[in-house]
Scaffold this motif. Structure first.
Motif, PDB file in Angstrom:
ATOM      1  N   HIS A 289       0.882  -1.203   0.293  1.00 17.24           N
ATOM      2  CA  HIS A 289       0.092  -0.004  -0.065  1.00 17.24           C
ATOM      3  C   HIS A 289       0.747   1.181  -0.016  1.00 17.24           C
ATOM      4  CE1 HIS A 289      -3.639  -2.417   0.583  1.00 17.24           C
ATOM      5  NE2 HIS A 289      -2.994  -3.066   1.516  1.00 17.24           N
ATOM      6  N   ALA A 364      -2.326  -0.487   6.972  1.00 13.44           N
ATOM      7  CA  ALA A 364      -1.606  -1.356   5.771  1.00 13.44           C
ATOM      8  C   ALA A 364      -0.704  -2.504   6.472  1.00 13.44           C
ATOM      9  CB  ALA A 364      -0.683  -0.134   5.176  1.00 13.44           C
ATOM     10  N   ASP A 400      -7.120   3.022  -3.552  1.00 13.93           N
ATOM     11  CA  ASP A 400      -6.771   2.092  -2.548  1.00 13.93           C
ATOM     12  C   ASP A 400      -7.817   1.909  -1.395  1.00 13.93           C
ATOM     13  OD1 ASP A 400      -5.444   0.470  -0.157  1.00 13.93           O
ATOM     14  OD2 ASP A 400      -3.399   0.786  -1.133  1.00 13.93           O
TER      15      ASP A 400
END
Length: 445
Positions: A289, A364, A400
């Motif tokens: 990420h 993440a 994302d």
């Protein structure tokens, strides 16, 4: 009186506090506060203190919206009599209409910590706060506050530290008085650049301390006629200022670290770094990420003049990652693994909001653990370009769902608001005509 905050009055009395800065930050990290006299401390405890949210800045409100009420967290109570006698800070959680406000960075981090707890983990963080001490010369240009700080490689120079002894010692003394455990104060790689380190702690505590330290550095430098700045890249030919985060997880039940090999019941240590499978999946999640994460941990136009520096600094190195890779005790990587207890995320900079930065990085990593992400070879990373500008980072952020989901942890709409805010920041910069453009194009055609 709320039982969890009731001892705030006792803390004020015991410390001789006469005024409290009821403080919180907006999404950009701007510190906002009201000065509350100790005579009104019970009202602060019971009701909070009100702010017109739109006037605060980037916190998701319009002029028509109801007040933000800053509700104090007594566990964050910080007496700062070395700034002003009788003064203290208490970090607050903004509430609106009787509920925590989802656009408040501190509220967002608390939600991510709760997610981690649900997965069986307690996140811990350490932070390296780099900054410049500057002044303006007779012509108005920014220069190092120490006029003798001109060496090509000033990093760790004992003479530079000694010339700034009074400032550094006063900040160190303050941190130790607060129980933070200051363990080093040094001259960094750029002329006029310094770093003062303190011990790691639970994620929320460390984020609070970063905000407190920035405040202390600003006001105490100002008293000495200096400007303390956390701007990522104030000089094109000098190293920029990072906010490196040292991250780790502990077992939420036992408090034991889970990053060392074998600590999670596995025998990971496949590359000699001593990391468990859990830790390796955490790193893999951060790397997966990374491009979207940059929009949160490097959230300004100026950030990408640090990570995307084309020319080296005067010292010979920029010390900023250019690719989302990982490695051992090697400061060229996005994720550095200095030992088996923690990882160091080196992509963040001095403009990062510490609550959002820690929340996004932990989010993440937790995604990597949940998905059983597998870490590639040393020096490798995702096959995606590192964002060259704030705009490209925001576009990666918008694509994302995991990093967006971190900002939406306390309620929907925050990630959209943040992306819009940062795109507008980029376009405002792009619309401004710079001196570089004048020099390049004025007589070029």
């Amino acid at each position: 009186m709320n039982a969890e905050r009731a001892n705030l009055a006792e803390l004020c009395e015991a410390s001789g506090t006469t005024f409290v800065l009821a403080l919180f930050v907006d999404l950009n990290g701007k510190p906002c506060a009201k000065l509350v006299p100790v005579e009104a401390i019970e009202q602060l405890i019971d009701e909070g203190v009100g702010f017109a949210g739109y006037a605060v800045g980037a916190i998701g409100q319009e002029p028509k919206d109801p007040d933000i009420m800053a509700m104090p967290d007594a566990t964050s109570f910080t007496p700062i009599p070395f700034v002003k006698p009788g003064l203290a800070i208490v970090h607050c959680d903004p509430w609106v209409s009787g509920k925590p406000w989802p656009f408040a960075p501190r509220v967002i981090l608390q939600e991510v910590v709760a997610r981690a707890a649900a997965a069986g983990f307690s996140p811990y963080a350490g932070a390296e706060v780099e900054y410049f001490l500057l002044k303006r010369d007779a012509g108005g240009a920014l220069v190092p506050a120490d006029s003798d700080d001109v060496a090509a490689q000033p990093c760790y120079d004992a003479r530079g530290v000694t010339r700034m002894y009074d400032h550094l010692a006063s900040i160190s003394t303050a941190m130790n008085a607060l129980g933070w455990g200051n363990y080093a104060n040094d001259h960094e790689d750029g002329n006029g650049q310094f770093e003062q380190n303190f011990q790691y702690a639970e994620a929320l505590t460390t984020a609070d301390r970063v905000i407190t330290l920035r405040y202390l550095l600003n006001v105490m430098a100002h008293e000495r006629g200096m400007i303390a700045t956390f701007m990522p890249k104030p000089f094109s030919n000098r190293t920029g200022s990072g906010l490196h985060l040292h991250l780790s997880l502990r077992d939420a039940s036992t408090g034991e670290p889970v990053f060392p090999a074998g600590a999670d019941g596995t025998d990971a240590d496949v590359d000699g770094f001593g990391l468990s499978t859990t830790a390796r999946s955490f790193v893999a999640g951060v790397l997966a990420h990374a491009t979207a994460l940059q929009a949160v941990i490097a959230p300004t136009v100026n950030s990408y003049k640090r990570t995307g520096a084309i020319a080296s600094s005067a010292s010979g190195a920029t010390w900023a990652p250019k690719l989302p890779t990982y490695g051992g005790n090697d400061r060229t990587h996005y994720v550095r693994v200095p030992d088996d207890q923690r990882i160091e995320l080196r992509g963040g900079d001095g403009s990062a909001n510490p609550y959002l930065a820690v929340a996004a990085a932990v989010g993440a990593g937790l995604d990597g653990i949940a998905g059983g992400a597998v870490l590639g070879d040393v020096g490798s990373g995702p096959d995606t370009p590192f964002p060259a500008t704030l705009l490209s980072a925001v576009e990666a952020f918008e694509a994302d769902p995991v990093i967006r989901g971190v900002l939406d942890a306390a309620g929907p709409g925050v990630s959209d608001y943040f992306a819009h805010l940062k795109k507008n920041e980029f376009f405002a910069y792009h619309a401004a005509v710079s001196e570089w453009e004048i020099e390049r194009y004025l007589t070029a055609f």
